[in-house]
Design a protein around this motif. Structure first.
Motif, PDB file in Angstrom:
ATOM      1  N   VAL A  48      -6.260 -18.566 -28.917  1.00  0.00           N
ATOM      2  CA  VAL A  48      -6.278 -17.277 -28.219  1.00  0.00           C
ATOM      3  C   VAL A  48      -5.950 -17.469 -26.733  1.00  0.00           C
ATOM      4  O   VAL A  48      -5.239 -16.667 -26.119  1.00  0.00           O
ATOM      5  N   ALA A  49      -6.462 -18.564 -26.158  1.00  0.00           N
ATOM      6  CA  ALA A  49      -6.299 -18.786 -24.718  1.00  0.00           C
ATOM      7  C   ALA A  49      -4.939 -19.383 -24.364  1.00  0.00           C
ATOM      8  O   ALA A  49      -4.578 -19.450 -23.185  1.00  0.00           O
ATOM      9  N   VAL A  72       1.326 -18.125 -26.232  1.00  0.00           N
ATOM     10  CA  VAL A  72       1.229 -17.152 -27.335  1.00  0.00           C
ATOM     11  C   VAL A  72       1.462 -15.747 -26.780  1.00  0.00           C
ATOM     12  O   VAL A  72       0.915 -15.384 -25.745  1.00  0.00           O
ATOM     13  N   ASP A  73       2.295 -14.954 -27.460  1.00  0.00           N
ATOM     14  CA  ASP A  73       2.625 -13.611 -26.972  1.00  0.00           C
ATOM     15  C   ASP A  73       1.746 -12.533 -27.563  1.00  0.00           C
ATOM     16  O   ASP A  73       1.603 -11.451 -27.006  1.00  0.00           O
ATOM     17  N   LYS A  74       1.227 -12.810 -28.744  1.00  0.00           N
ATOM     18  CA  LYS A  74       0.429 -11.786 -29.420  1.00  0.00           C
ATOM     19  C   LYS A  74      -0.726 -12.434 -30.187  1.00  0.00           C
ATOM     20  O   LYS A  74      -0.537 -13.473 -30.818  1.00  0.00           O
ATOM     21  N   ILE A  75      -1.901 -11.810 -30.098  1.00  0.00           N
ATOM     22  CA  ILE A  75      -3.048 -12.296 -30.874  1.00  0.00           C
ATOM     23  C   ILE A  75      -3.394 -11.240 -31.917  1.00  0.00           C
ATOM     24  O   ILE A  75      -3.541 -10.054 -31.597  1.00  0.00           O
ATOM     25  N   ALA A  76      -3.511 -11.693 -33.157  1.00  0.00           N
ATOM     26  CA  ALA A  76      -3.998 -10.821 -34.232  1.00  0.00           C
ATOM     27  C   ALA A  76      -5.261 -11.476 -34.767  1.00  0.00           C
ATOM     28  O   ALA A  76      -5.229 -12.627 -35.200  1.00  0.00           O
ATOM     29  N   PHE A  77      -6.353 -10.745 -34.710  1.00  0.00           N
ATOM     30  CA  PHE A  77      -7.641 -11.326 -35.105  1.00  0.00           C
ATOM     31  C   PHE A  77      -8.315 -10.460 -36.148  1.00  0.00           C
ATOM     32  O   PHE A  77      -8.379  -9.237 -36.009  1.00  0.00           O
ATOM     33  N   THR A  78      -8.823 -11.070 -37.202  1.00  0.00           N
ATOM     34  CA  THR A  78      -9.726 -10.403 -38.132  1.00  0.00           C
ATOM     35  C   THR A  78     -11.002 -11.210 -38.180  1.00  0.00           C
ATOM     36  O   THR A  78     -10.959 -12.431 -38.401  1.00  0.00           O
ATOM     37  N   GLY A  79     -12.123 -10.547 -37.967  1.00  0.00           N
ATOM     38  CA  GLY A  79     -13.394 -11.256 -37.981  1.00  0.00           C
ATOM     39  C   GLY A  79     -14.497 -10.357 -37.461  1.00  0.00           C
ATOM     40  O   GLY A  79     -14.396  -9.127 -37.528  1.00  0.00           O
ATOM     41  N   GLY A  89      -5.738  -8.891 -19.189  1.00  0.00           N
ATOM     42  CA  GLY A  89      -4.986  -9.264 -17.992  1.00  0.00           C
ATOM     43  C   GLY A  89      -3.922 -10.322 -18.218  1.00  0.00           C
ATOM     44  O   GLY A  89      -3.203 -10.691 -17.289  1.00  0.00           O
ATOM     45  N   THR A  90      -3.793 -10.826 -19.444  1.00  0.00           N
ATOM     46  CA  THR A  90      -2.805 -11.877 -19.674  1.00  0.00           C
ATOM     47  C   THR A  90      -1.452 -11.311 -20.106  1.00  0.00           C
ATOM     48  O   THR A  90      -0.467 -12.036 -20.155  1.00  0.00           O
ATOM     49  N   GLY A  91      -1.434 -10.042 -20.464  1.00  0.00           N
ATOM     50  CA  GLY A  91      -0.185  -9.441 -20.956  1.00  0.00           C
ATOM     51  C   GLY A  91       0.048  -9.700 -22.436  1.00  0.00           C
ATOM     52  O   GLY A  91       1.032  -9.228 -23.009  1.00  0.00           O
ATOM     53  N   LYS A  92      -0.866 -10.436 -23.081  1.00  0.00           N
ATOM     54  CA  LYS A  92      -0.692 -10.673 -24.523  1.00  0.00           C
ATOM     55  C   LYS A  92      -0.993  -9.393 -25.297  1.00  0.00           C
ATOM     56  O   LYS A  92      -1.914  -8.650 -24.933  1.00  0.00           O
ATOM     57  N   ARG A  93      -0.244  -9.196 -26.349  1.00  0.00           N
ATOM     58  CA  ARG A  93      -0.543  -8.066 -27.237  1.00  0.00           C
ATOM     59  C   ARG A  93      -1.759  -8.446 -28.090  1.00  0.00           C
ATOM     60  O   ARG A  93      -1.950  -9.615 -28.408  1.00  0.00           O
ATOM     61  N   LEU A  94      -2.541  -7.448 -28.490  1.00  0.00           N
ATOM     62  CA  LEU A  94      -3.764  -7.745 -29.260  1.00  0.00           C
ATOM     63  C   LEU A  94      -4.023  -6.687 -30.319  1.00  0.00           C
ATOM     64  O   LEU A  94      -3.925  -5.485 -30.042  1.00  0.00           O
ATOM     65  N   THR A  95      -4.324  -7.133 -31.535  1.00  0.00           N
ATOM     66  CA  THR A  95      -4.887  -6.231 -32.547  1.00  0.00           C
ATOM     67  C   THR A  95      -6.153  -6.873 -33.085  1.00  0.00           C
ATOM     68  O   THR A  95      -6.227  -8.091 -33.250  1.00  0.00           O
ATOM     69  N   LEU A  96      -7.164  -6.039 -33.338  1.00  0.00           N
ATOM     70  CA  LEU A  96      -8.466  -6.524 -33.792  1.00  0.00           C
ATOM     71  C   LEU A  96      -8.886  -5.763 -35.047  1.00  0.00           C
ATOM     72  O   LEU A  96      -8.940  -4.533 -35.040  1.00  0.00           O
ATOM     73  N   GLU A  97      -9.150  -6.514 -36.109  1.00  0.00           N
ATOM     74  CA  GLU A  97      -9.708  -5.921 -37.335  1.00  0.00           C
ATOM     75  C   GLU A  97     -11.114  -6.469 -37.454  1.00  0.00           C
ATOM     76  O   GLU A  97     -11.292  -7.646 -37.772  1.00  0.00           O
ATOM     77  N   LEU A  98     -12.121  -5.628 -37.214  1.00  0.00           N
ATOM     78  CA  LEU A  98     -13.478  -6.163 -37.067  1.00  0.00           C
ATOM     79  C   LEU A  98     -14.414  -5.671 -38.172  1.00  0.00           C
ATOM     80  O   LEU A  98     -13.971  -5.372 -39.267  1.00  0.00           O
ATOM     81  N   GLY A  99     -15.678  -5.586 -37.867  1.00  0.00           N
ATOM     82  CA  GLY A  99     -16.669  -5.300 -38.903  1.00  0.00           C
ATOM     83  C   GLY A  99     -16.763  -3.831 -39.268  1.00  0.00           C
ATOM     84  O   GLY A  99     -16.034  -2.986 -38.742  1.00  0.00           O
ATOM     85  N   GLY A 100     -17.682  -3.526 -40.185  1.00  0.00           N
ATOM     86  CA  GLY A 100     -17.871  -2.144 -40.616  1.00  0.00           C
ATOM     87  C   GLY A 100     -19.256  -1.931 -41.198  1.00  0.00           C
ATOM     88  O   GLY A 100     -19.999  -2.883 -41.472  1.00  0.00           O
TER      89      GLY A 100
END
Ligand code: TAP
Length: 487
Positions: free
Chosen positions: A233-234, A238-245, A259-270
């Motif tokens: 992640v750091a 890397v241009d884009k982070i996709a995280f599920t967790g 602030g890094t300019g990286k794109r981000l998508t987060l699939e998290l809990g429910g």
């Protein structure tokens, strides 16, 4: 439960064991990282064991990626992006994706057995859900690869670059497919970090990717713990982070990426509500409740972990539910009769045990069917809590296990208020025979997915994702391309 089942008509009877053979899988004693199209040891030489959660026996040693490995993997992904993969037109990328999908189908039994061994899920689920859906994702996104200009992201959308993708242990192969297929279709290259407790099917997928002949570096797989995910992640390359967790780690990642300019998508809990009205077909609803929370031992982000049942039918529904749960079979994940497999890890078992104890302490009534628990391995019986109030921890926190909290309501307005009383917003279910009520509810439920008279239905063409603490971004469908394209 396992062993005998009473029948309506007569004496108890036995299921004959129906174990799936493990002969189709050959697990190597040790696995390296998949970087630049080759398997190689970690720079540090570090490794860890992955266990079979049903027996607690080690399956293999797996390389532990560290900072220098992340550097190498990101460099390999960048070289492929600037080189062979980046140069391919969409119609050529599509051929590779079709090839991956077909090889997954050809090797589906191998994938299913390996997934059940490493994860603990019943073979009938890995065989009938995880593996076919993983192949379906690659087929589906293969179809988009040469049509991106028609996907609604401008006339000439461009890939983002190198995607760093971090996934959890509950659907190891399927989550890898959800991440890789859209990213590759859109022309990106990938570095994937599977969960520490379930690395094996991601490594088999790496082998498939080799077999499919993708240019080296297009997909890289880094096994390891949370620190490996953190390093990915750091990484500035890397241009884009996709995280599920989990939501907790998702928030940490959001802070790291800010602030890094990286794109981000987060699939998290429910903490989804499954809402049953008094006019619902109750037997069908009971099946949906069971599927909603006991599928995959409840290790499902969109699990229907809160049952909201209309007061007038609450006793009937609870009686029928308990009778149905008495027929579920817990045990060997590789037995084709098994409904409830093993909990994936000691850590997760401890979390489920702790939250269930909190439910009892806070005054909810706990019930499980008679259920022999195997002597070794990580197991938790299907559990129902009734008399749950909204302030209880078991009504608020994600348990991520086979534990259902039952609450009641009187009016549709009350059902909506209770269903939305959660920091999450991933999914919900509605059971009623009135179509107008389904629409009324769907408009008011704050959830990314609302299922009506069904639950836990997935299709690669259908977008999936959350609101609020369940994250942002969508996976699946045309919408699943958005995170991987620059308009
Ligand atoms: P996490 O503990 O959050 O782990 C997810 C992944 O992140 C693992 O690969 C983990 O590595 C890695 N990781 C841990 N700490 C990290 C850090 N600081 N930086 C970067 N990566 C890090 O979640 P989990 O327990 O595996 O999965 C369960 C959660 O996933 C549940 O909350 C569930 O709802 C959610 N989930 C959501 C969805 C969707 S689509 N919304 C789907 C499936 C699951 P290690 O394995 O080594 O810890």
């Amino acid at each position: 439960m396992a062993g005998t089942s009473p029948t309506l008509a007569g004496p108890a009877w036995e299921y004959a064991p129906a174990p799936e053979s493990t002969a189709i899988v050959s697990i190597a004693p040790s696995y390296g990282l998949f970087i630049g199209g080759e398997f190689a040891a970690a720079a540090s030489g570090g490794h860890f064991s992955t266990l079979n959660p049903a027996t607690e026996e080690p399956l293999a040693e797996v390389a532990q990626a560290g900072g220098p490995d992340v550097d190498r993997a990101v460099a390999a992904a960048r070289a492929a992006y600037d080189g062979a993969w980046g140069a391919l037109p969409g119609r050529e990328r599509a051929k590779y994706l079709y090839r991956i999908a077909r090889v997954i189908q050809e090797r589906s039994r191998e994938f299913a057995v390996l997934e059940s061994l490493d994860n603990g899920k019943p073979i009938k689920e890995s065989r009938d859900v995880d593996v076919p859906l993983a192949a379906a994702h690659f087929f589906y996104y293969a179809g988009w690869a040469d049509k991106l200009e028609h996907a609604g992201f401008g006339p000439a959308p461009r890939p983002v670059g190198v995607a760093g993708q971090v996934i959890p242990w509950n659907f190891p192969l399927l989550m890898a497919a959800w991440k890789l297929a859209p990213a590759l279709a859109a022309g990106n290259t990938c570095v994937l970090k599977p969960a520490e407790t379930t690395p094996l099917t991601a490594l088999l997928l790496a082998e498939v990717i080799q077999q499919a002949g993708l240019p080296p570096g297009t997909v890289n797989v880094l096994t390891g713990d949370g620190a490996a995910g953190q390093a990915l992640v750091a990484h500035p390359g890397v241009d884009k982070i996709a995280f599920t967790g989990s939501t907790e780690v998702g928030k940490e990642i959001q802070r790291a990426v800010a602030g890094t300019g990286k794109r981000l998508t987060l699939e998290l809990g429910g903490k989804a509500a499954n809402v049953v009205f008094d006019d619902a077909p109750l037997d069908q609803a009971v099946e949906g409740i069971v599927n909603g929370i006991f599928f995959n031992q409840g290790h499902v982000c969109c699990a229907g972990s809160r049952l909201l049942v209309q007061e007038s039918v609450a006793d009937t529904v609870l009686d029928r539910l308990k009778r149905r749960l008495g027929t579920l079979r817990l045990g060997d994940p590789l037995d084709k009769n098994t409904d409830i497999g093993a909990i994936n890890s000691r850590q997760q078992l401890d979390k489920i045990t702790e939250l269930s104890a909190a439910g009892e302490r806070e005054g909810a009534e706990r019930w499980s069917p008679p259920c022999p628990i195997p002597a070794r391995g990580y197991w938790f019986p299907p559990t129902v809590f009734s008399g749950v109030s909204q302030s209880h921890r078991i009504a608020q926190e994600e348990i991520f296990g086979p534990v259902l909290s039952v609450l009641t309501f009187r009016t549709p307005e009350e059902a909506v208020a209770k269903a939305n009383n959660t920091p999450y917003g991933l999914s919900a279910g509605v059971w009623t025979e009135k179509g107008s009520r389904i629409f009324w509810m769907a408009q008011r439920l704050r959830a990314g997915v609302v299922w009506a008279n069904t639950y836990n239905r997935f299709d690669p063409a259908s977008p999936f994702g959350g609101y609020r603490e369940s994250g942002f971004g969508r996976e699946g469908g045309r919408q699943g391309l958005a995170g991987y394209l620059d308009a």
